[in-house]
Design an enzyme around this catalytic site. Structure first.
Site, PDB file in Angstrom:
ATOM      1  N   TYR A   1       0.817  -1.218   0.000  1.00  0.00           N
ATOM      2  CA  TYR A   1       0.000   0.000   0.000  1.00  0.00           C
ATOM      3  C   TYR A   1       0.850   1.268   0.000  1.00  0.00           C
ATOM      4  O   TYR A   1       2.077   1.194  -0.056  1.00  0.00           O
ATOM      5  CB  TYR A   1      -1.008  -0.099   1.142  1.00  0.00           C
TER       6      TYR A   1
ATOM      7  N   ARG B   1      -5.324 -14.820  11.670  1.00  0.00           N
ATOM      8  CA  ARG B   1      -6.278 -15.894  11.398  1.00  0.00           C
ATOM      9  C   ARG B   1      -6.750 -16.616  12.662  1.00  0.00           C
ATOM     10  O   ARG B   1      -7.936 -16.937  12.771  1.00  0.00           O
ATOM     11  CB  ARG B   1      -5.665 -16.870  10.380  1.00  0.00           C
TER      12      ARG B   1
HETATM   13  C1  LIG Z   1      -8.598 -11.864   6.180  1.00  0.00           C
HETATM   14  C2  LIG Z   1      -7.341 -11.084   6.426  1.00  0.00           C
HETATM   15  C3  LIG Z   1      -7.398  -9.692   6.434  1.00  0.00           C
HETATM   16  C4  LIG Z   1      -6.243  -8.933   6.708  1.00  0.00           C
HETATM   17  N1  LIG Z   1      -6.333  -7.566   6.780  1.00  0.00           N
HETATM   18  C5  LIG Z   1      -5.246  -6.821   7.133  1.00  0.00           C
HETATM   19  C6  LIG Z   1      -5.334  -5.405   7.313  1.00  0.00           C
HETATM   20  O1  LIG Z   1      -6.409  -4.769   7.205  1.00  0.00           O
HETATM   21  N2  LIG Z   1      -4.197  -4.736   7.634  1.00  0.00           N
HETATM   22  C7  LIG Z   1      -2.989  -5.372   7.777  1.00  0.00           C
HETATM   23  O2  LIG Z   1      -1.989  -4.720   8.072  1.00  0.00           O
HETATM   24  N3  LIG Z   1      -2.894  -6.717   7.659  1.00  0.00           N
HETATM   25  C8  LIG Z   1      -3.995  -7.449   7.350  1.00  0.00           C
HETATM   26  N4  LIG Z   1      -3.890  -8.831   7.258  1.00  0.00           N
HETATM   27  C9  LIG Z   1      -2.643  -9.502   7.673  1.00  0.00           C
HETATM   28  C10 LIG Z   1      -2.777  -9.951   9.131  1.00  0.00           C
HETATM   29  O3  LIG Z   1      -2.792  -8.828  10.016  1.00  0.00           O
HETATM   30  C11 LIG Z   1      -1.602 -10.856   9.543  1.00  0.00           C
HETATM   31  O4  LIG Z   1      -0.397 -10.194   9.247  1.00  0.00           O
HETATM   32  C12 LIG Z   1      -1.634 -12.195   8.821  1.00  0.00           C
HETATM   33  O5  LIG Z   1      -2.903 -12.811   8.936  1.00  0.00           O
HETATM   34  C13 LIG Z   1      -0.548 -13.148   9.384  1.00  0.00           C
HETATM   35  O6  LIG Z   1      -0.789 -13.382  10.771  1.00  0.00           O
HETATM   36  P1  LIG Z   1      -1.395 -14.786  11.253  1.00  0.00           P
HETATM   37  O7  LIG Z   1      -0.436 -15.834  10.789  1.00  0.00           O
HETATM   38  O8  LIG Z   1      -1.490 -14.689  12.742  1.00  0.00           O
HETATM   39  O9  LIG Z   1      -2.733 -14.938  10.595  1.00  0.00           O
HETATM   40  C14 LIG Z   1      -5.017  -9.593   6.956  1.00  0.00           C
HETATM   41  C15 LIG Z   1      -4.967 -10.997   6.906  1.00  0.00           C
HETATM   42  C16 LIG Z   1      -6.109 -11.743   6.665  1.00  0.00           C
HETATM   43  C17 LIG Z   1      -6.032 -13.248   6.672  1.00  0.00           C
END
Ligand SMILES: Cc1cc2nc3c(=O)[nH]c(=O)nc-3n(C[C@H](O)[C@H](O)[C@H](O)COP(=O)(O)O)c2cc1C
Length: 398
Positions: free
Chosen positions: A192, A342
């Protein structure tokens, strides 16, 4: 009762994730942070959060800190459907319902300020071209109101565009404060706007915003800090962001997706060191997924440890953590807190599950980015082993 049995934890020997800490001006009762998650449920024309958003965040208020979903800092920032804004009075009033409930339930929540820049699309902008650092097509595939499409060649931002953008961030921070948020997180991660300035393939400017790719992120930090307080400001970075590390749920990449290289890493190092000098509230690092590129556990943690040495403020680590990984990185002194994305989608009671050593449920990818209340506010809290808790598929596979 044996205090060392994982199912009967005592508070004296609490696992690292459950120890209190401070981040900026906030006192956190535990270190289990909810990562920012775009869930695309604000499908109304005014892009306001609804009662559903309040219920969703309320269910997760036991988190040490909630980093809310990315929110638009202005009309020009828009680049994804169903995402709420923080730039109109209606949005401020609607967010107040959400933050009020989270506070009533004992939680804390910051707003993540988001601008898509060059990876927006004319279909989001009333036909106008998106604006980015330079007129270079990011070659990404993005969500538009008419399905996934390739990005276009944006217009290069003028000096006046940049000034207005910095003002929009400052205004959004003021709005976050009035809306009852506990702080803001500046999203400089992913693909972004601020990350575009940090990417020399996209940033070919010859002015000071090109000569120093950290200039715009730092100007935004300064403006947002002036509008509130540096200690209420977090910054999210993903220095290693590379197409190969994308979660499978992400949209497919275009022909020239983002790739971290020696220059982007050096620019991120310079930015991180400067953020330390700016005494911001926290740094939120999205690292690579564990095991990415066949790396061993130690190499995974070493990537976070690099930034720990560059930045002496509170550090939140993210990407692919589970209870054991989260406890280990805090115990090693590399991170102060860990954010979970997640896992928080499918486990509203994630903190309790960690405390009690319960299994985690898996999230349904089909409802990650839409689906109304389904897959949003209907994930159950743990209700006993007999209910057949699903097994989380593990890091990088959700
Ligand atoms: C459905 C979804 C939406 C996400 N939306 C954002 C967001 O709005 N801003 C952001 O910085 N990261 C976003 N991410 C990234 C997550 O914050 C995070 O970095 C990513 O899920 C990895 O972490 P985890 O392994 O705990 O899921 C999103 C990820 C997922 C799966």
């Amino acid at each position: 009762m044996n205090p060392h049995h994982p199912h009967h934890p005592s508070t004296d020997d609490a696992q690292p994730l459950l120890r209190p800490t401070s981040i900026g001006e906030l006192r956190l009762p535990n270190r289990v942070v909810m990562a920012p998650l775009t869930r695309a449920r604000a499908t109304n024309p005014e892009r306001v959060p609804t009662e559903l958003h309040a219920a969703y965040y309320g269910q997760r208020a036991a988190a040490g800190l909630i980093v809310g979903e990315g929110v638009w800092v202005g009309e020009q920032a828009i680049g994804f459907g169903g995402v709420p804004g923080l730039h109109t009075e209606r949005q401020v009033a609607a967010w107040r319902q959400v933050t009020g409930l989270v506070h009533a339930l004992g939680g804390r929540i910051v707003a993540q300020l988001w601008h898509t820049g060059a990876v927006s699309h004319p279909d989001h902008l009333g036909g106008a071209l998106p604006a980015g650092p330079s007129a270079v097509n990011p070659q990404e595939t993005v969500h538009t109101p008419y399905g996934r499409q390739g990005t276009v060649t944006p217009r290069a931002m003028t000096g006046a565009d940049i000034e207005r953008t910095i003002e929009a961030y400052a205004a959004a921070a003021g709005n976050a404060r009035r809306a009852g948020f506990d702080g803001v997180e500046i999203a400089a991660n992913g693909i972004y706007l601020l990350a575009q300035f940090l990417n020399r393939r996209l940033n070919r400017r010859t002015d000071r915003y090109g000569a120093d790719p950290t200039r715009l992120p730092l100007d935004v930090v300064d403006a947002v800090s002036a509008a509130w307080s540096a200690r209420r400001v977090g910054v999210r970075l993903s220095p290693y962001w590379t197409a190969a590390d994308r979660p499978p749920s992400a949209p497919p990449c275009g022909a020239y997706p983002y790739t971290a290289d020696a220059r982007t890493l050096a620019d991120h190092d310079a930015l991180v060191a400067e953020l330390g000098r700016h005494r911001i509230g926290y740094l939120h690092l999205r690292g690579r997924a564990p095991g990415a590129g066949g790396r061993a556990h130690a190499a995974w943690f070493a990537e976070f440890a690099r930034y720990r040495r560059l930045f002496d403020g509170p550090l939140i680590a993210n990407h692919g953590f589970d209870r054991a990984g989260g406890n280990a990185i805090i115990e090693a002194g590399i991170a102060d807190a860990v954010s979970f994305g997640r896992p928080f989608i499918a486990n509203p009671d994630l903190v309790s599950r960690f405390a009690l050593g319960h299994e985690m449920a898996a999230s349904d990818r089909a409802t990650h980015y839409g689906g109304g209340e389904r897959g949003y506010v209907d994930y159950p809290v743990w209700a006993g082993a007999e209910t057949g808790s699903e097994t989380w598929p593990g890091p990088g596979r959700g």
